[in-house]
Scaffold this motif. Structure first.
Motif, short mmCIF file in Angstrom:
data_model
loop_
_atom_site.label_atom_id
_atom_site.label_comp_id
_atom_site.label_asym_id
_atom_site.label_seq_id
_atom_site.Cartn_x
_atom_site.Cartn_y
_atom_site.Cartn_z
N ARG A 120 0.82 -1.22 0.00
CA ARG A 120 0.00 0.00 0.00
C ARG A 120 0.85 1.27 0.00
NH1 ARG A 120 -2.30 -3.46 3.50
NH2 ARG A 120 -1.43 -2.39 5.31
N TYR A 121 2.12 1.18 -0.38
CA TYR A 121 2.97 2.37 -0.47
C TYR A 121 3.57 2.48 -1.87
CZ TYR A 121 2.80 3.26 4.55
OH TYR A 121 2.38 3.56 5.83
N PHE A 150 10.18 -2.74 -13.03
CA PHE A 150 9.58 -1.99 -11.93
C PHE A 150 8.07 -2.17 -12.00
CE2 PHE A 150 13.65 0.07 -12.67
CZ PHE A 150 14.16 0.15 -11.39
N PHE A 151 7.37 -1.77 -10.93
CA PHE A 151 5.95 -2.08 -10.82
C PHE A 151 5.14 -0.80 -10.56
CE2 PHE A 151 8.44 -5.76 -9.78
CZ PHE A 151 7.80 -6.78 -10.46
N LYS A 231 5.53 1.24 -7.20
CA LYS A 231 5.46 0.57 -5.91
C LYS A 231 6.83 0.59 -5.23
CE LYS A 231 1.69 -2.54 -7.23
NZ LYS A 231 1.27 -3.96 -7.40
N LEU A 232 6.81 0.54 -3.90
CA LEU A 232 8.05 0.62 -3.13
C LEU A 232 8.42 -0.73 -2.52
CD1 LEU A 232 7.57 4.01 -1.22
CD2 LEU A 232 8.66 3.59 -3.44
N GLY A 255 13.02 2.69 -1.53
CA GLY A 255 13.35 2.49 -2.92
C GLY A 255 12.22 1.80 -3.67
N TYR A 256 12.31 1.83 -5.00
CA TYR A 256 11.27 1.23 -5.84
C TYR A 256 11.40 -0.29 -5.85
CZ TYR A 256 11.02 6.05 -7.55
OH TYR A 256 10.91 7.41 -7.63
N LEU A 257 10.27 -0.95 -5.86
CA LEU A 257 10.24 -2.41 -5.97
C LEU A 257 10.73 -2.82 -7.36
CD1 LEU A 257 9.28 -5.12 -4.63
CD2 LEU A 257 7.09 -4.73 -5.78
#
Length: 264
Positions: A120-121, A150-151, A231-232, A255-257
């Motif tokens: 949710r972040y 990345f997502f 998304k993170l 950071g980014y997922l």
């Protein structure tokens, strides 16, 4: 014309040096199968829809293209060139992860590893700012990176977004990105981020640095409200670059997922 003994000796040394130099140069050009590091005398490359045999005599001047493939055992394989060595990859595996530490990879070679999403972040790629996210995986053997995923959160921004985004792969120096020595620099269209997954195939396969690397984004836009939302991950942080002081500083958000496709 008279030539003294000293001049003759110098000439012999120069000839010997030239012979050794070109011999070492010739021998240094090698073709290696990455799975077991077996050395080949020649390889076949599919170049512009034609099969071309490459050996040490034409390797250095051959016009390799990003679309080229190695032809081996009836398969088309990816490859990477580092100095005078060409590696071709007969094994591929994917790692889905955010930050792997401790014993997470013990006895789990050649498996898919799930990352730790920060549920949710999400966070924006802030327009007109240089932002970086750190990527590090725990691998014990020589590893090459083919693509990064990345997502995005496509519901969080307009689907008609467009424009060019500059991307760099930077080395990790003392925990911060090194702007002066980029590993790769290229551009993508930010409209690709409207999908559930943003697959970024690198313009060339890179050797994974032992201490990880940073991916940076710079999206130049006059509309600061329209940008990509990603998304993170749960374990790493993002970084902002401050051009006034020419330094990177850690951001207040994670950071980014990401997911890596690697070759081993």
């Amino acid at each position: 014309m008279l030539v003294n003994e000293h001049s003759k000796k110098q000439g012999k040394r120069a000839t010997l040096f030239s012979f050794l130099f070109f011999s070492l140069l010739f021998k240094s050009q090698t073709f290696i199968r990455n799975s077991d590091e077996k050395i080949f005398e020649n390889i076949t490359v599919l170049h512009e829809q034609k099969s071309v045999e490459i050996d040490k005599s034409n390797f250095k001047n051959f016009p390799f293209d990003t679309k080229d493939k190695i032809v081996y055992n009836g398969k088309l394989l990816d490859f990477s060139i580092s100095h005078d060595t060409l590696y071709f990859f007969d094994k591929v595996k994917e790692i889905e992860e955010v930050h792997i530490s401790g014993d997470n990879l013990n006895n789990k070679k050649e498996k898919t590893i799930n990352g730790n999403e920060l549920k949710r972040y999400s966070a924006a790629i802030f327009p007109n700012n240089l932002v970086a996210t750190f990527i590090q995986v725990d691998v014990k053997k020589k590893t090459f990176v083919k693509s990064i995923t990345f997502f995005p959160e496509p519901a969080s921004f307009p689907n008609d977004i467009n424009g060019s985004i500059e991307i760099q792969i930077l080395p990790n120096v003392n925990g911060f990105p090194d702007n002066d020595n980029p590993i790769l620099s290229f551009q993508k269209d930010i409209s690709e981020t409207v999908q559930k997954k943003w697959d970024i195939v690198l313009p060339k396969i890179i050797k994974y640095p032992e201490n990880g690397f940073f991916v940076t984004f710079f999206y130049k836009s006059v509309d600061k409200r329209r940008t990509a939302i990603l998304k993170l991950n749960k374990d790493t942080y993002s970084y902002f670059y401050y051009p006034q002081s020419k330094e990177w500083k850690m951001a207040t958000f994670n950071g980014y997922l990401y997911k890596l496709k690697i070759l081993q």
